[in-house]
Design a protein around this motif. Structure first.
Motif, short mmCIF file in Angstrom:
data_model
loop_
_atom_site.label_atom_id
_atom_site.label_comp_id
_atom_site.label_asym_id
_atom_site.label_seq_id
_atom_site.Cartn_x
_atom_site.Cartn_y
_atom_site.Cartn_z
N ASN A 129 0.84 -1.20 0.00
CA ASN A 129 0.00 0.00 0.00
C ASN A 129 0.87 1.25 0.00
OD1 ASN A 129 -2.78 -1.28 0.54
ND2 ASN A 129 -1.46 -2.19 2.09
N ILE A 130 0.38 2.31 -0.63
CA ILE A 130 1.16 3.54 -0.71
C ILE A 130 0.34 4.75 -0.25
CG2 ILE A 130 2.63 2.73 -2.58
CD1 ILE A 130 0.95 4.59 -4.47
N MET A 131 1.04 5.82 0.06
CA MET A 131 0.39 7.10 0.33
C MET A 131 1.18 8.16 -0.43
SD MET A 131 -2.13 8.48 1.98
CE MET A 131 -2.62 7.47 3.38
N ILE A 132 0.50 8.89 -1.32
CA ILE A 132 1.14 9.99 -2.03
C ILE A 132 0.97 11.24 -1.16
CG2 ILE A 132 1.16 11.38 -4.15
CD1 ILE A 132 1.92 8.38 -4.54
N HIS A 133 2.06 11.93 -0.90
CA HIS A 133 2.01 13.10 0.00
C HIS A 133 2.14 14.42 -0.74
CE1 HIS A 133 2.06 10.90 3.80
NE2 HIS A 133 2.90 10.06 3.21
N GLU A 134 2.64 14.37 -1.96
CA GLU A 134 2.87 15.62 -2.68
C GLU A 134 2.77 15.36 -4.18
OE1 GLU A 134 6.56 17.62 -1.40
OE2 GLU A 134 6.75 18.37 -3.44
N MET A 135 2.11 16.28 -4.90
CA MET A 135 2.07 16.19 -6.36
C MET A 135 2.36 17.56 -6.96
SD MET A 135 -0.84 13.51 -7.56
CE MET A 135 -2.02 13.30 -6.28
N ASN A 136 3.34 17.64 -7.81
CA ASN A 136 3.74 18.89 -8.48
C ASN A 136 3.85 20.06 -7.51
OD1 ASN A 136 3.87 17.49 -10.85
ND2 ASN A 136 1.88 18.16 -11.60
N GLY A 137 4.43 19.78 -6.33
CA GLY A 137 4.68 20.85 -5.37
C GLY A 137 3.51 21.18 -4.46
N PHE A 138 2.37 20.53 -4.65
CA PHE A 138 1.21 20.74 -3.77
C PHE A 138 1.16 19.64 -2.71
CE2 PHE A 138 0.06 22.85 -7.71
CZ PHE A 138 -0.48 24.06 -7.28
N VAL A 150 -6.98 14.27 -10.60
CA VAL A 150 -6.03 15.28 -10.12
C VAL A 150 -6.21 16.53 -10.99
CG1 VAL A 150 -3.61 15.81 -9.68
CG2 VAL A 150 -4.43 13.46 -9.45
N LEU A 151 -6.60 17.64 -10.36
CA LEU A 151 -6.94 18.84 -11.12
C LEU A 151 -6.09 20.02 -10.70
CD1 LEU A 151 -10.78 18.36 -10.64
CD2 LEU A 151 -9.48 17.87 -12.72
N LEU A 152 -5.47 20.66 -11.67
CA LEU A 152 -4.74 21.91 -11.43
C LEU A 152 -5.64 23.04 -11.94
CD1 LEU A 152 -2.01 23.27 -10.61
CD2 LEU A 152 -1.35 23.06 -13.01
N HIS A 153 -5.90 23.99 -11.06
CA HIS A 153 -6.85 25.05 -11.45
C HIS A 153 -6.54 26.34 -10.71
CE1 HIS A 153 -8.94 24.38 -7.60
NE2 HIS A 153 -8.81 23.09 -7.85
N GLY A 154 -7.18 27.44 -11.13
CA GLY A 154 -7.04 28.69 -10.43
C GLY A 154 -7.80 28.66 -9.11
N ASP A 155 -7.31 29.42 -8.12
CA ASP A 155 -7.95 29.47 -6.81
C ASP A 155 -8.99 30.58 -6.80
OD1 ASP A 155 -8.28 29.14 -3.93
OD2 ASP A 155 -7.09 30.97 -3.74
N PHE A 156 -10.21 30.26 -7.24
CA PHE A 156 -11.28 31.26 -7.31
C PHE A 156 -12.58 30.68 -6.77
CE2 PHE A 156 -8.33 32.31 -10.76
CZ PHE A 156 -8.00 33.62 -10.39
N ARG A 181 -3.39 25.09 -2.12
CA ARG A 181 -3.11 26.16 -3.07
C ARG A 181 -1.75 26.76 -2.76
NH1 ARG A 181 -7.24 30.86 -0.85
NH2 ARG A 181 -6.12 31.24 1.09
N LYS A 182 -1.16 27.36 -3.80
CA LYS A 182 0.15 27.98 -3.60
C LYS A 182 -0.02 29.37 -3.06
CE LYS A 182 3.11 25.04 -6.14
NZ LYS A 182 3.60 24.62 -7.42
N ALA A 183 -1.06 30.08 -3.51
CA ALA A 183 -1.33 31.44 -3.02
C ALA A 183 -2.78 31.76 -3.30
CB ALA A 183 -0.44 32.45 -3.74
N ARG A 184 -3.34 32.71 -2.56
CA ARG A 184 -4.71 33.12 -2.80
C ARG A 184 -4.82 33.67 -4.22
NH1 ARG A 184 -8.25 37.17 1.03
NH2 ARG A 184 -10.15 36.95 -0.20
N ASN A 185 -5.83 33.24 -4.94
CA ASN A 185 -6.02 33.59 -6.35
C ASN A 185 -4.91 33.07 -7.27
OD1 ASN A 185 -8.34 34.89 -5.58
ND2 ASN A 185 -7.42 36.94 -5.59
N ALA A 188 -4.07 26.24 -7.67
CA ALA A 188 -4.50 25.29 -6.64
C ALA A 188 -4.59 23.91 -7.24
CB ALA A 188 -5.86 25.70 -6.08
N MET A 189 -4.50 22.90 -6.36
CA MET A 189 -4.69 21.52 -6.82
C MET A 189 -5.78 20.85 -6.01
SD MET A 189 -2.00 18.41 -7.33
CE MET A 189 -1.38 19.03 -8.90
N THR A 190 -6.66 20.16 -6.71
CA THR A 190 -7.71 19.37 -6.06
C THR A 190 -7.54 17.92 -6.46
OG1 THR A 190 -9.27 21.20 -6.02
CG2 THR A 190 -10.20 18.99 -5.92
#
Lengths: 224, 292
Positions: A129-138, A150-156, A181-185, A188-190
Motif C-alpha cells: 500500500n502507498i500514500m502519495i504526499h505531494e504532487m507537483n509541489g502541492f 487530479v486537477l490543477l486550477h485557479g484558486d477562485f 493552493r500555492k497562493a490566494r487567487n 490550486a490543486m484538487t
C-alpha cells in the motif's frame, strides 16, 4: 483509516521479494507515470530511509522503473524493467536523499516528457500500500487505491462547486477530497478519490470548466 | 469495514450469530459496491496463486538472485518423508509449505502479500496444509481468508504491518495472528476463541526486530515464516482448548504499536543492526557488493 479494505491486507498479487520495496515502489512509479499522462523520456528518482539503504537488494529500482512503464505489481516483466525502460529511450537516474521525510520508505519521482513535467513524493506504508504526499509541489494526499482525479486550477470562488456539480451529474461519488493552493487567487490543486471509474467524458466536462488548467486521472486498477 | 477493534468484531459476531469472515465479506460488499460473486471470486483467485506458490516452492529451483537461499522447503519435506519430525507431521508440513512460498518470493516469483511479502508464507503454509489434512473445500478456505483479512485490517489500522515501521513483529507477527484466528474459525471455533487466538499469537512475537542480512527478504525472513506457521497452529490449538488471552487482543495490538514505535531505526528493516550487522552478516553484505 490507512488501510482501506480486505484486499489491502490479503493482497496484492505481486512479484517478490518485498511488498514495501517492490510492490509499493511499482505503485509509486505508476502514479507518477499516470500523473504525467504519457511515457517519460527522463526520470530522476530520489530515495529516502529504508528505500535508500536497501533498494538494490529488493529490486526497488526495477520496481520503480516498472511503474514508469505502467506495469502492475504482479507483472513478470518487472525482472527486466530497467532494460525495458532503457530500450524505450527512457533515461533514469537514482540518487539518495537526506532530510526529513514522512515515512521510512519514501521516494521523490520527477518525470519529463518533452514539455510535460510531473513530480510526486510517495511513501510505501506496508503490504504494497502507498500514500502519495505531494504532487507537483502541492501538499495533497491520495492512496492510488481508487480512481483518482487530479486537477490543477485557479484558486477562485465556485471552482470546487463546478467540479462537484459535474461529478454529481455523472453519478460519481467522492470518497476523499484534498485541496491545496500555492497562493490566494494563484494556482490550486484538487485531488478527488472516487468510488467508481471516472470516464473520459466526465474528465472532458471538468476540463472545460472556467479556471481549469490541467487534469489527470490516476487509476492503478487498469492493466497495461 | 466499520469495525475498528477486535472486540467490536467479536460483539457483532455474537449478536448477529455470524462468523468473522461473514462480517468481513458483507462489509466489503457494502464498501466497494461490487457483487459478492466478484469479491469472492477475487479472493478465490488469490487462494489459487497461494496454492501455485506452495507447489512451485516444493518442485522447482528456488535459489534467490543473491544465491544465499533456496531449497529449504524441499529439505524439510524430504526429512519429514523419511523421518519422524520432532514437531509432528502436520506442523512439519505447514512449515515446509510456508518456507516454499517464502522462497518463491525471495526468487522474484509470484505470491500474494499476506499481509506483506516478507510474511507471505505463513497464511498459505497454514491454509494449504490444513486443507489437505482436513479435506476442506476451496470455498471454505476462501472464507477463511476473509477472516484473516479482517484480523489484519484491525491490526494494520491500529498498529502497523511493515518491518520498516514496526519491525518483524509487525509483519511475521501480524501474519501469525491472522493465520491463528482464521484457523480457529476454519475448525468451527467461536468468534471469541478466534479473537483470543490473535492475542495469544501476537504476544509471542512482541519485540521481534526486522534485521534482514544485506537488506534482502531472505535471512532470517524465510525461516521465520516456517516458524510462524507452526506458532499459528499452536495458538489456534490453545484458543480452541479454551485458553484465553488475559490481556485482551486489542490491548496486545496496542503494545505492538508501543514496542515498534520505540524500536531504533537500525532494527526496522534498514540492515543497520541485528543479524545484518553480525560479522557473518557484514561479510555476506560485502560479498554481495563486490559481485555488482
Amino acid at each position: 483509516m490507512r488501510f482501506k479494505n480486505v484486499f489491502s491486507i490479503i493482497g496484492p498479487p505481486m512479484v517478490g521479494p518485498s511488498s514495501s520495496h517492490t510492490a509499493g515502489a511499482v505503485r509509486i512509479g505508476r502514479v507518477a507515470r499516470q500523473l504525467l499522462g504519457t511515457i517519460p523520456n527522463k526520470a530522476a528518482i530520489k530515495l529516502y530511509g529504508s528505500f535508500a539503504e536497501t533498494y538494490q537488494g529488493h529490486g526497488t529500482d526495477l520496481a520503480l522503473a516498472a511503474g514508469l512503464l505502467d506495469y502492475d505489481t504482479d507483472d513478470a516483466r518487472i525482472r527486466h524493467s530497467l532494460e525495458d525502460a532503457w530500450s524505450s529511450g527512457m533515461e533514469i537516474s537514482f540518487s539518495l536523499g537526506v532530510g526529513h521525510v514522512p515515512h521510512p520508505n519514501t521516494a521523490r519521482v520527477a518525470l519529463w516528457a518533452g514539455e510535460r513535467y510531473a513530480e510526486i513524493v510517495g511513501a510505501s506504508i506496508g503490504g504494497g500500500n502507498i500514500m502519495i504526499h505531494e504532487m507537483n509541489g502541492f501538499d495533497v494526499q491520495c492512496t492510488g487505491e481508487f480512481p483518482t482525479l487530479v486537477l490543477l486550477h485557479g484558486d477562485f470562488p465556485g471552482v470546487l462547486s463546478g467540479i462537484t456539480h459535474v461529478l454529481s451529474e455523472d453519478g460519481v461519488n467522492i470518497g476523499y477530497m484534498d485541496v491545496d493552493r500555492k497562493a490566494r487567487n494563484g494556482e490550486a490543486m484538487t485531488v478527488i478519490e472516487a468510488d467508481t471509474k471516472i470516464t473520459a467524458a466526465t474528465q472532458l466536462k471538468i476540463q472545460q470548466l472556467p479556471h481549469m488548467i490541467k487534469s489527470s486521472i490516476i487509476d492503478l486498477t487498469l492493466r497495461s | 469495514m466499520k469495525y475498528r477493534f477486535l472486540h467490536e468484531l467479536a460483539a457483532a459476531g455474537q449478536q448477529q450469530a455470524k462468523t468473522i469472515s461473514q462480517i468481513m465479506l458483507e462489509e466489503e460488499i457494502a464498501e466497494s459496491g461490487q457483487t459478492e460473486e466478484h469479491i469472492f471470486g477475487q479472493m478465490a483467485d488469490y487462494y489459487q496463486i497461494m496454492k501455485d506458490a506452495v507447489n512451485k516452492g516444493l518442485t522447482t529451483n528456488t535459489q534467490s538472485k543473491s544465491g544465499l537461499t533456496g531449497g529449504d522447503a524441499q529439505r524439510v519435506q524430504a526429512f519429514s518423508a523419511n523421518h519422524e519430525p520432532s514437531s509432528g507431521e502436520p506442523a512439519s508440513t505447514a512449515m515446509a509449505y510456508a518456507l516454499a512460498v517464502s522462497e518463491v518470493n525471495a526468487s522474484m516469483g509470484r505470491i500474494i502479500a499476506t499481509p506483506t511479502a516478507g510474511s507471505c508464507g505463513i497464511i498459505p503454509g497454514v491454509f494449504v496444509s490444513a486443507q489437505e489434512r482436513f479435506g476442506w473445500s476451496d470455498e471454505h478456505m476462501v472464507r477463511g481468508l476473509f477472516c484473516a483479512g479482517a484480523i489484519g485490517y484491525v491490526i494494520a489500522n491500529n498498529s502497523f504491518i511493515s518491518g520498516a515501521e514496526g519491525g518483524c513483529q509487525a509483519e511475521v507477527g501480524s501474519a501469525i495472528g491472522m493465520a491463528a484466528g482464521a484457523m480457529v474459525e476454519l475448525r468451527g471455533g467461536t468468534v471469541d476463541q478466534a479473537v483470543h487466538a490473535v492475542g495469544l499469537a501476537l504476544k509471542n512475537s512482541l519485540g521481534l526486530i526486522c534485521d534482514p542480512v544485506g537488506g534482502l527478504v531472505e535471512i532470517p525472513c524465510i525461516v521465520r515464516n516456517g516458524f510462524g506457521a507452526v506458532t499459528a497452529l499452536a495458538a489456534a490449538d490453545m484458543a480452541l482448548a479454551g485458553v484465553r488471552s488475559i490481556i485482551p487482543s486489542d490491548e496486545v495490538i496496542n503494545v505492538m504499536l508501543e514496542v515498534g514505535s520505540a524500536m531504533p531505526s537500525k532494527h526496522r528493516e534498514t540492515a543497520q543492526g541485528g543479524l545484518a550487522q553480525t560479522p557473518t552478516g557484514r561479510k555476506i553484505m560485502e560479498n554481495l557488493k563486490k559481485r555488482k
